[in-house]
Design a protein around this motif. Structure first.
Motif, short mmCIF file in Angstrom:
data_model
loop_
_atom_site.label_atom_id
_atom_site.label_comp_id
_atom_site.label_asym_id
_atom_site.label_seq_id
_atom_site.Cartn_x
_atom_site.Cartn_y
_atom_site.Cartn_z
N PHE A 188 0.80 -1.08 0.00
CA PHE A 188 -0.03 -0.07 -0.07
C PHE A 188 0.71 1.33 0.11
O PHE A 188 0.65 2.08 0.72
CB PHE A 188 -1.09 -0.04 1.37
N LEU A 191 -0.79 4.68 -0.94
CA LEU A 191 -1.64 5.21 0.36
C LEU A 191 -0.59 6.06 1.10
O LEU A 191 -1.04 6.84 1.56
CB LEU A 191 -2.37 4.33 0.94
N ASN A 193 2.12 7.54 -0.02
CA ASN A 193 2.54 8.54 -0.82
C ASN A 193 1.19 9.58 -0.51
O ASN A 193 1.40 11.02 -0.35
CB ASN A 193 2.70 8.26 -1.99
N HIS A 198 5.08 12.99 -1.46
CA HIS A 198 6.03 12.18 -2.08
C HIS A 198 7.46 12.13 -1.33
O HIS A 198 8.05 11.11 -1.47
CB HIS A 198 5.91 12.78 -3.55
N ASP A 202 9.82 9.07 -0.51
CA ASP A 202 11.18 8.96 -1.09
C ASP A 202 12.04 8.53 0.10
O ASP A 202 12.76 7.80 0.23
CB ASP A 202 11.82 10.21 -1.57
N GLU A 229 8.60 0.94 -5.92
CA GLU A 229 8.75 0.28 -4.55
C GLU A 229 9.29 -1.06 -4.58
O GLU A 229 8.82 -1.79 -3.70
CB GLU A 229 7.61 0.84 -3.78
N LYS A 302 0.79 -11.00 -2.35
CA LYS A 302 -0.02 -9.85 -2.11
C LYS A 302 -1.50 -10.40 -1.93
O LYS A 302 -2.28 -10.03 -1.29
CB LYS A 302 0.02 -9.05 -3.40
N ARG A 306 -0.78 -9.74 1.69
CA ARG A 306 0.40 -8.85 2.27
C ARG A 306 1.17 -9.22 3.47
O ARG A 306 0.61 -10.19 4.06
CB ARG A 306 0.13 -7.54 2.02
N1 LIG Z 1 7.74 8.62 -3.25
C1 LIG Z 1 8.01 7.76 -4.12
N2 LIG Z 1 7.05 7.02 -4.69
C2 LIG Z 1 7.31 6.17 -5.66
C3 LIG Z 1 8.46 6.07 -6.36
N3 LIG Z 1 8.33 4.99 -7.17
C4 LIG Z 1 6.90 4.57 -7.14
N4 LIG Z 1 6.26 5.14 -6.20
C5 LIG Z 1 5.12 5.08 -5.92
O1 LIG Z 1 4.70 3.89 -5.31
C6 LIG Z 1 3.23 3.53 -5.71
C7 LIG Z 1 2.90 2.14 -6.06
O2 LIG Z 1 1.64 2.17 -6.05
P1 LIG Z 1 0.98 0.78 -6.39
O3 LIG Z 1 1.78 0.03 -7.58
O4 LIG Z 1 -0.52 0.93 -6.61
O5 LIG Z 1 1.16 -0.27 -5.36
P2 LIG Z 1 0.79 -0.06 -3.86
O6 LIG Z 1 -0.21 1.03 -3.54
O7 LIG Z 1 2.06 -0.38 -2.97
O8 LIG Z 1 -0.10 -1.38 -3.37
P3 LIG Z 1 0.41 -2.93 -3.54
O9 LIG Z 1 1.59 -3.00 -3.97
O10 LIG Z 1 -0.71 -3.57 -3.89
O11 LIG Z 1 0.26 -3.16 -1.86
C8 LIG Z 1 2.72 4.39 -6.56
O12 LIG Z 1 2.06 5.53 -5.77
C9 LIG Z 1 4.26 5.13 -7.16
O13 LIG Z 1 3.71 6.62 -7.32
C10 LIG Z 1 9.51 6.85 -5.80
O14 LIG Z 1 10.65 6.86 -5.91
N5 LIG Z 1 9.34 7.67 -4.90
#
Ligand SMILES: Nc1nc2c(ncn2[C@@H]2O[C@H](COP(=O)(O)OP(=O)(O)OP(=O)(O)O)[C@@H](O)[C@H]2O)c(=O)[nH]1
Length: 324
Positions: A188, A191, A193, A198, A202, A229, A302, A306
């Motif tokens: 998640f 959520l 972010n 953001h 990071d 992530e 997942k 999770r």
């Molecule tokens: N702050 C930040 N966010 C990132 C970066 N790379 C990816 N993300 C964020 O990671 C989030 C991944 O979201 P999802 O793929 O929907 O996955 P999730 O919310 O973790 O949900 P699940 O993986 O299903 O548990 C997105 O909001 C991306 O913007 C980064 O370098 N920095």
């Protein structure tokens, strides 16, 4: 005219005194010694810009000495021979062995000053070249790091991971050893972010990354950022039984970080899901297929709720682990 550090070897004391006086008057820093052995002893510490070497010295003559210097010190410091012999074949031999110029004794002070002017130009160019080389080496090192490093987390990037994985497949295939790939993904994180911003997102990825580095810092362990992530850990000589322990170790380490995640739907702390494959490579596996296989297991973790991991031999025989 630039000041040079001049190292001189001449077995005759009066010659040394005379030349030292002339060169010091021209503003140079001079050290004079009476034999080749002494010159070799102080060469590295003195760091000369120019060498003046007498040809007719007892024990080791100037020609032999210069031969040794050119072998021992590949960086090219100019050498001027000194000799009472004004004979073409001696001059030719001196240049052939590595000398750059030749002065006939007794040395005329005007000629000496003119030669020093020319040599000091070379010394300045050498210093510039050395400086540029050091700068280039620094830039090359930086470029190499940037090519292999993820800028945000400072972990290995995808390019480096691909390269290491290919290497490990070949190595483990050749030695019939098991290899493990773990793929982990923050739960998640969108959520996280959305609610913490953001920048905090990071920072959280950076915290996770330094934890990964600490947790997998032994020889034969490589961790890196797969993208977003998602992170990868490669563990050499690791079968599925050991992989289960490694996944649990990782899960525990993240729990200890206790990063608040109030908006997670499964915990008030940040959690990750993991997929892991372990197998003895044939050496022919394709990196893309392996990532695909481990991603399928991560997806399974997942789906199962999770904050857990699914491991498997490759090809599959799935094992889920959601115990706390
Ligand atoms: N702050 C930040 N966010 C990132 C970066 N790379 C990816 N993300 C964020 O990671 C989030 C991944 O979201 P999802 O793929 O929907 O996955 P999730 O919310 O973790 O949900 P699940 O993986 O299903 O548990 C997105 O909001 C991306 O913007 C980064 O370098 N920095």
């Amino acid at each position: 005219m630039g000041v040079m550090r001049i190292l001189m070897a001449d077995d005759i004391a009066s010659e040394r005194l005379y030349l030292t006086a002339c060169l010091t008057n021209l503003g140079h820093h001079v050290k004079s010694v009476s034999s080749g052995a002494e010159l070799l002893k102080c060469y590295s510490e003195f760091q000369p810009d120019l060498l003046l070497i007498d040809i007719e010295m007892p024990e080791q003559n100037g020609i032999e000495l210069v031969h040794t210097i050119r072998l021992q010190y590949p960086e090219w410091v100019p050498i001027i021979f000194l000799s009472g012999l004004n004979e073409p074949h001696v001059i030719a031999k001196a240049i052939e062995v590595g000398g750059d110029d030749y002065l006939v004794k007794p040395v005329n002070p005007i000629i000496l000053a003119a030669k020093m002017q020319a040599m000091s130009r070379i010394a300045v160019m050498r210093q510039r070249l050395e400086h540029t080389t050091v700068q280039l080496q620094k830039v090359n090192k930086l470029l190499l790091e940037q090519v292999n490093e993820d800028p945000l987390t400072k972990l290995a990037n995808r390019r480096y991971l691909d390269q290491k994985l290919k290497e490990f497949i070949a190595l483990h295939g050749r030695n019939s050893l098991p290899l493990t790939i773990i793929l982990l993904d923050v739960d998640f994180f969108k959520l996280f972010n959305d609610f913490q911003g953001h920048i905090e997102g990071d920072n959280c990825l950076k915290l996770l990354s330094s934890n990964l580095k600490r947790t997998f810092n032994r020889a034969g362990e490589v961790c890196g950022r797969y993208g977003g992530e998602e992170f990868i850990v490669l563990i050499c000589n690791c079968d599925e039984k050991q992989a289960i322990k490694e996944c649990q170790r990782l899960k525990d380490s993240i729990r200890r970080l206790a990063i608040p995640h109030e908006n997670s739907l499964i915990s008030d702390k940040l959690t990750v899901s993991q997929g892991a494959i372990s197998w003895v490579p044939t050496g022919l596996e394709l990196v893309e297929n392996l990532y695909q296989a481990v991603d399928t297991l991560l997806y399974q973790a997942k789906e199962n709720g999770r904050d857990q991991f699914v491991t498997s031999e490759y090809p599959y025989s799935l094992v889920s682990h959601n115990e706390n």
